[in-house]
Design a protein around this motif. Structure first.
Motif, PDB file in Angstrom:
ATOM      1  N   VAL A 119       4.540 -11.452   8.727  1.00 17.88           N
ATOM      2  CA  VAL A 119       3.957 -11.409   7.377  1.00 17.88           C
ATOM      3  C   VAL A 119       2.794 -12.394   7.259  1.00 17.88           C
ATOM      4  CG1 VAL A 119       6.108 -10.636   6.294  1.00 17.88           C
ATOM      5  CG2 VAL A 119       5.631 -13.095   6.466  1.00 17.88           C
ATOM      6  N   GLY A 120       2.255 -12.820   8.408  1.00 19.46           N
ATOM      7  CA  GLY A 120       1.203 -13.835   8.396  1.00 19.46           C
ATOM      8  C   GLY A 120       0.004 -13.507   9.260  1.00 19.46           C
ATOM      9  N   PHE A 121      -0.358 -12.226   9.338  1.00 23.36           N
ATOM     10  CA  PHE A 121      -1.482 -11.848  10.202  1.00 23.36           C
ATOM     11  C   PHE A 121      -2.605 -11.175   9.419  1.00 23.36           C
ATOM     12  CE2 PHE A 121      -3.523  -9.409  13.760  1.00 23.36           C
ATOM     13  CZ  PHE A 121      -3.876 -10.508  14.530  1.00 23.36           C
ATOM     14  N   GLY A 122      -2.688 -11.437   8.137  1.00 25.47           N
ATOM     15  CA  GLY A 122      -3.737 -10.792   7.361  1.00 25.47           C
ATOM     16  C   GLY A 122      -3.467  -9.306   7.267  1.00 25.47           C
ATOM     17  N   GLU A 123      -4.362  -8.490   7.815  1.00 24.56           N
ATOM     18  CA  GLU A 123      -4.194  -7.037   7.767  1.00 24.56           C
ATOM     19  C   GLU A 123      -3.400  -6.572   8.983  1.00 24.56           C
ATOM     20  OE1 GLU A 123      -6.813  -2.943   7.125  1.00 24.56           O
ATOM     21  OE2 GLU A 123      -7.817  -4.890   7.253  1.00 24.56           O
ATOM     22  N   GLY A 124      -2.079  -6.733   8.910  1.00 24.56           N
ATOM     23  CA  GLY A 124      -1.213  -6.345  10.010  1.00 24.56           C
ATOM     24  C   GLY A 124      -0.328  -5.172   9.639  1.00 24.56           C
ATOM     25  N   ALA A 140       2.941   2.997   7.780  1.00 18.95           N
ATOM     26  CA  ALA A 140       2.042   3.232   6.639  1.00 18.95           C
ATOM     27  C   ALA A 140       0.769   3.956   7.074  1.00 18.95           C
ATOM     28  CB  ALA A 140       1.711   1.919   5.941  1.00 18.95           C
ATOM     29  N   GLY A 141       0.919   4.944   7.937  1.00 20.21           N
ATOM     30  CA  GLY A 141      -0.202   5.767   8.345  1.00 20.21           C
ATOM     31  C   GLY A 141      -1.076   5.197   9.442  1.00 20.21           C
ATOM     32  N   ARG A 142      -0.717   4.047   9.984  1.00 21.29           N
ATOM     33  CA  ARG A 142      -1.518   3.442  11.056  1.00 21.29           C
ATOM     34  C   ARG A 142      -0.655   3.295  12.308  1.00 21.29           C
ATOM     35  NH1 ARG A 142      -5.818  -1.248  10.063  1.00 21.29           N
ATOM     36  NH2 ARG A 142      -7.326   0.245  10.848  1.00 21.29           N
ATOM     37  N   ASP A 143      -1.246   3.562  13.465  1.00 25.48           N
ATOM     38  CA  ASP A 143      -0.509   3.536  14.730  1.00 25.48           C
ATOM     39  C   ASP A 143      -0.631   2.183  15.433  1.00 25.48           C
ATOM     40  OD1 ASP A 143       0.241   6.156  14.363  1.00 25.48           O
ATOM     41  OD2 ASP A 143      -1.355   6.983  15.630  1.00 25.48           O
ATOM     42  N   TYR A 144       0.500   1.742  15.979  1.00 30.24           N
ATOM     43  CA  TYR A 144       0.585   0.507  16.759  1.00 30.24           C
ATOM     44  C   TYR A 144       1.359   0.809  18.038  1.00 30.24           C
ATOM     45  CZ  TYR A 144      -0.544  -1.710  12.277  1.00 30.24           C
ATOM     46  OH  TYR A 144      -1.146  -2.068  11.106  1.00 30.24           O
ATOM     47  N   ARG A 145       1.182  -0.025  19.031  1.00 29.54           N
ATOM     48  CA  ARG A 145       2.031   0.058  20.221  1.00 29.54           C
ATOM     49  C   ARG A 145       2.124  -1.303  20.882  1.00 29.54           C
ATOM     50  NH1 ARG A 145      -1.256   0.823  24.917  1.00 29.54           N
ATOM     51  NH2 ARG A 145      -3.396   1.455  24.413  1.00 29.54           N
ATOM     52  N   LEU A 146       3.253  -1.539  21.510  1.00 26.71           N
ATOM     53  CA  LEU A 146       3.498  -2.759  22.268  1.00 26.71           C
ATOM     54  C   LEU A 146       3.528  -2.395  23.750  1.00 26.71           C
ATOM     55  CD1 LEU A 146       6.262  -4.222  19.971  1.00 26.71           C
ATOM     56  CD2 LEU A 146       4.096  -5.370  20.478  1.00 26.71           C
ATOM     57  N   LYS A 202      -4.424  -9.466   0.445  1.00 24.69           N
ATOM     58  CA  LYS A 202      -3.045  -9.041   0.183  1.00 24.69           C
ATOM     59  C   LYS A 202      -2.957  -7.525   0.238  1.00 24.69           C
ATOM     60  CE  LYS A 202      -1.468  -9.009  -4.016  1.00 24.69           C
ATOM     61  NZ  LYS A 202      -0.962  -9.372  -5.364  1.00 24.69           N
ATOM     62  N   ALA A 203      -1.874  -7.028   0.816  1.00 25.43           N
ATOM     63  CA  ALA A 203      -1.619  -5.589   0.792  1.00 25.43           C
ATOM     64  C   ALA A 203      -1.254  -5.176  -0.632  1.00 25.43           C
ATOM     65  CB  ALA A 203      -0.485  -5.237   1.747  1.00 25.43           C
ATOM     66  N   THR A 204      -1.556  -3.934  -0.970  1.00 25.47           N
ATOM     67  CA  THR A 204      -1.166  -3.364  -2.251  1.00 25.47           C
ATOM     68  C   THR A 204      -0.446  -2.044  -1.978  1.00 25.47           C
ATOM     69  OG1 THR A 204      -3.172  -2.037  -2.581  1.00 25.47           O
ATOM     70  CG2 THR A 204      -3.251  -4.341  -3.305  1.00 25.47           C
ATOM     71  N   PRO A 205       0.261  -1.494  -2.953  1.00 25.33           N
ATOM     72  CA  PRO A 205       0.942  -0.214  -2.722  1.00 25.33           C
ATOM     73  C   PRO A 205      -0.004   0.900  -2.284  1.00 25.33           C
ATOM     74  CG  PRO A 205       1.805  -1.261  -4.690  1.00 25.33           C
ATOM     75  CD  PRO A 205       0.621  -2.077  -4.264  1.00 25.33           C
ATOM     76  N   LYS A 206      -1.297   0.799  -2.649  1.00 27.43           N
ATOM     77  CA  LYS A 206      -2.256   1.847  -2.302  1.00 27.43           C
ATOM     78  C   LYS A 206      -3.250   1.440  -1.216  1.00 27.43           C
ATOM     79  CE  LYS A 206      -2.169   4.080  -6.854  1.00 27.43           C
ATOM     80  NZ  LYS A 206      -3.009   4.530  -8.007  1.00 27.43           N
ATOM     81  N   GLY A 207      -3.235   0.172  -0.793  1.00 21.52           N
ATOM     82  CA  GLY A 207      -4.210  -0.258   0.201  1.00 21.52           C
ATOM     83  C   GLY A 207      -4.248  -1.756   0.377  1.00 21.52           C
ATOM     84  N   ARG A 208      -5.374  -2.375  -0.017  1.00 19.15           N
ATOM     85  CA  ARG A 208      -5.537  -3.817   0.199  1.00 19.15           C
ATOM     86  C   ARG A 208      -6.612  -4.352  -0.735  1.00 19.15           C
ATOM     87  NH1 ARG A 208      -4.224  -7.733   3.599  1.00 19.15           N
ATOM     88  NH2 ARG A 208      -2.802  -6.245   4.577  1.00 19.15           N
TER      89      ARG A 208
END
Length: 247
Positions: A119-124, A140-146, A202-208
């Motif tokens: 919860v501390g990476f800005g736009e994560g 939330a519609g964005r793809d990540y991978r490890l 800050k993130a918002t329910p619709k974006g940022r």
């Protein structure tokens, strides 16, 4: 003194909130910001001081503060939490990363699985990622991978320009006090991005919503608006209106 109930109220999370709900609620309630650094107010990695700042005074903070305090809440709620060190990508595509302890993130055990919580990476990512999953994880519609990276992992995020590295993650267990040196560095060094410019996002329910130097940026889905913020009075009003932050 730490009070889990007051913390839950601060992030507007229900008493029966899941790990994913807590994660998203935190990101939509507590801004990522570095304003104290520009006010010459020292940041101490002390749980009581962090609670006073984030919960009592309804401020935000950067990774050491936000993930450090969030780990305390998760522990109070029965999760097994392990702080981890990450090296943030200096350039998303050229393979260079910052030093160890550049970023604090969390490994959290829940439901027999290990999760990457941040919860501390800005736009994560808005909800936790499975640490043992190597395929694409959509949040939330964005793809990540490890991806495996020696004894550690690389976190990647998909973007319009393709896959971009976010940070290199060490799986060695750490403690909050291990990050004291880099926390001081990021508050004081002219080479730190946190000393170079002010940021509140800050993130918002619709974006940022993001307040940067000279502008307020509001995104909702694919729509983006940028409003000019010319003076300090306008900046203070934006901080209060969009983030609930009063300095």
């Amino acid at each position: 003194m730490f009070d889990a109930a007051r913390y839950m109220e601060r992030i507007q999370a229900p008493a029966d909130a899941s790990l994913a709900t807590l994660h998203r609620a935190h990101l939509e309630s507590v801004p990522f910001e570095n304003l104290d650094i520009h006010l010459s107010r020292p940041i101490r990695l002390d749980t009581d001081a962090l609670f006073d700042k984030v919960v009592t005074r309804r401020r935000g903070g950067f990774c050491y503060e936000l993930n450090g305090l969030f780990s305390r809440l998760l522990t109070a709620r029965g999760y097994r939490v392990t702080p981890l060190s990450a090296r943030v990508a200096s350039d998303a595509r050229d393979g260079t990363f910052g030093p160890e302890f550049d970023h604090l993130t969390l490994q959290v055990e829940d439901g027999g699985e290990k999760w990457l919580v941040d919860v501390g990476f800005g736009e994560g990512f808005l909800e936790p990622l499975r640490l043992d999953e190597r395929g694409v994880q959509t949040r939330a519609g964005r793809d990540y991978r490890l991806a495996a990276d020696g004894a550690g992992l690389l976190l990647w995020r998909d973007s319009e320009q393709g896959w971009e590295a976010q940070y290199a993650l060490s799986l060695v267990p750490r403690a909050l006090e291990d990050f004291t040196g880099m926390c001081h560095h990021h508050q004081t060094s002219p080479e730190s991005i946190f000393t170079q410019r002010r940021l509140c996002t800050k993130a918002t329910p619709k974006g940022r919503v993001t307040l940067k130097e000279g502008a307020l940026v509001i995104t909702e889905g694919k729509e983006r608006r940028e409003l000019t913020v010319l003076d300090e009075d306008s900046r203070r009003r934006a901080l209060a209106e969009y983030f609930g932050v009063v300095l």
